[in-house]
Design an enzyme around this catalytic site. Structure first.
Site, short mmCIF file in Angstrom:
data_model
loop_
_atom_site.label_atom_id
_atom_site.label_comp_id
_atom_site.label_asym_id
_atom_site.label_seq_id
_atom_site.Cartn_x
_atom_site.Cartn_y
_atom_site.Cartn_z
N LYS A 16 -18.10 38.47 -2.23
CA LYS A 16 -18.47 37.56 -3.32
C LYS A 16 -19.31 38.23 -4.39
O LYS A 16 -19.23 37.90 -5.56
CB LYS A 16 -19.20 36.33 -2.78
CG LYS A 16 -18.31 35.36 -2.03
CD LYS A 16 -19.04 34.05 -1.75
CE LYS A 16 -18.11 33.03 -1.11
NZ LYS A 16 -18.81 31.74 -0.87
N GLY A 17 -20.18 39.14 -3.99
CA GLY A 17 -20.99 39.86 -4.96
C GLY A 17 -21.96 39.00 -5.73
O GLY A 17 -22.22 39.26 -6.91
N HIS A 25 -27.55 54.95 5.23
CA HIS A 25 -28.11 53.71 5.77
C HIS A 25 -29.21 54.02 6.79
O HIS A 25 -29.74 53.10 7.42
CB HIS A 25 -27.02 52.88 6.45
CG HIS A 25 -26.03 52.26 5.52
ND1 HIS A 25 -26.40 51.55 4.40
CD2 HIS A 25 -24.67 52.24 5.55
CE1 HIS A 25 -25.31 51.13 3.78
NE2 HIS A 25 -24.26 51.53 4.45
#
Length: 312
Positions: A278-279, A119
């Site tokens: 949720k994707g 990241h």
């Protein structure tokens, strides 16, 4: 390490009731564990030309990208019925530069050049990673959905309800550039600028495009990281099998991702289920006011308009 951290600007997140602290080091915000990993990797990581980095801002599709990359590179050993992804969380399949330096070094010694996830901002990568022509895959996502996903992830980590953690405060902090691995726009801009100088070593993948039509993106990813699909594999539907294996519906339904823990040996371990909310895209519409939408659109235009990347 502690002596360095003590001298840095810090921010405790108000929307998390001051249970989460960020530190600013060389123009980027990180929580303490990632910050320690950054300093350590600066000192000890040596890139190999065969290394491939999977880079992303948090909550931009990292889990999905890692699952896809792992399934692609291990498909000769495993199929969709025997893959370790069925029993192992994707983040445990591919090492994270911020946390798994020893594992990465061990892989390099054994000539196991599995992808390395990170990241970090581009300019935060160890110098050898920026000068050795390692390939870099960068996944990016609509900034509005990133904010919503980031908000829920952190509030669940510190065990706060939606009522206890005001979304408006999270939104304001994000827009100020104060977020884990933020500012968000500097994260994207850094990789984009680097890709202009060395386009041959970068692959940009847009989360929303992958959701809409994943097969071309998976094929492109396999080609880029050096594991292309053969015509025979394509005819046999191997790409489609990998897409199904790595889908949100499949991964989120697995027992390991419903009840397991990520890094259970650590004091700040995280429930695997928190990586599978949720994707899907567009959930931001359930949280943003018209004023928020206007503010974020203006911010995207100001900070990232020159990139040509569609982030709204």
């Amino acid at each position: 390490m502690e002596d360095i951290i003590k001298t840095l600007p810090q921010h405790t997140c108000s929307f998390l009731k001051h249970r989460f602290t960020l530190y600013k080091y060389k123009d980027a915000w990180n929580h303490q564990e990632f910050l320690e990993g950054r300093i350590l990797s600066e000192q000890k990581f040596k890139a190999h030309p065969n290394d491939v980095f999977l880079a992303s801002y948090p909550k931009s599709g990292t889990t999905w990208l890692k699952a896809l990359a792992f399934a692609i590179i291990t498909r000769e050993k495993f199929d969709d019925s025997t893959s370790p992804l069925l029993t192992t969380m994707p983040h445990d399949c591919i090492p994270l530069l911020e946390k798994d330096l020893e594992k990465i070094q061990e892989n390099q010694r054994n000539s196991l050049y599995t992808p390395i996830s990170t990241h970090f901002h581009y300019k935060s990568l160890p110098e050898s990673a920026r000068t050795s022509n390692c390939k870099i895959v960068y996944i990016y996502r609509n900034m509005k959905d990133v904010i919503v996903s980031y908000y829920h992830f952190l509030r669940q980590i510190v065990k706060l309800s939606v009522e206890e953690a005001p979304f408006e405060e999270a939104f304001d902090e994000f827009c100020q550039g104060i977020s884990s691995c933020g500012p968000y726009w500097e994260h994207i801009k850094g990789y984009w600028k680097a890709s202009l100088e060395k386009p041959e070593i970068f692959l940009f993948l847009k989360y929303e495009d992958m959701k809409k039509d994943p097969v071309p993106s998976v094929k492109k990813l396999a080609d880029f990281i050096g594991h292309p699909f053969t015509p025979k594999e394509e005819e046999a539907g191997v790409i489609e099998d990998i897409v199904k294996l790595c889908s949100f519906e499949k991964l989120s339904s697995l027992e390991v991702n419903k009840s397991g823990m990520h890094r259970p040996e650590e004091a700040h371990s995280i429930e695997n289920r928190l990586y599978f909310r949720k994707g899907k895209d567009g959930d931001w519409k359930n949280y943003f006011t018209d004023e928020m939408t206007q503010k974020i659109d203006k911010l995207i235009d100001e900070k990232l308009g020159a990139t040509g990347l569609v982030l709204k």
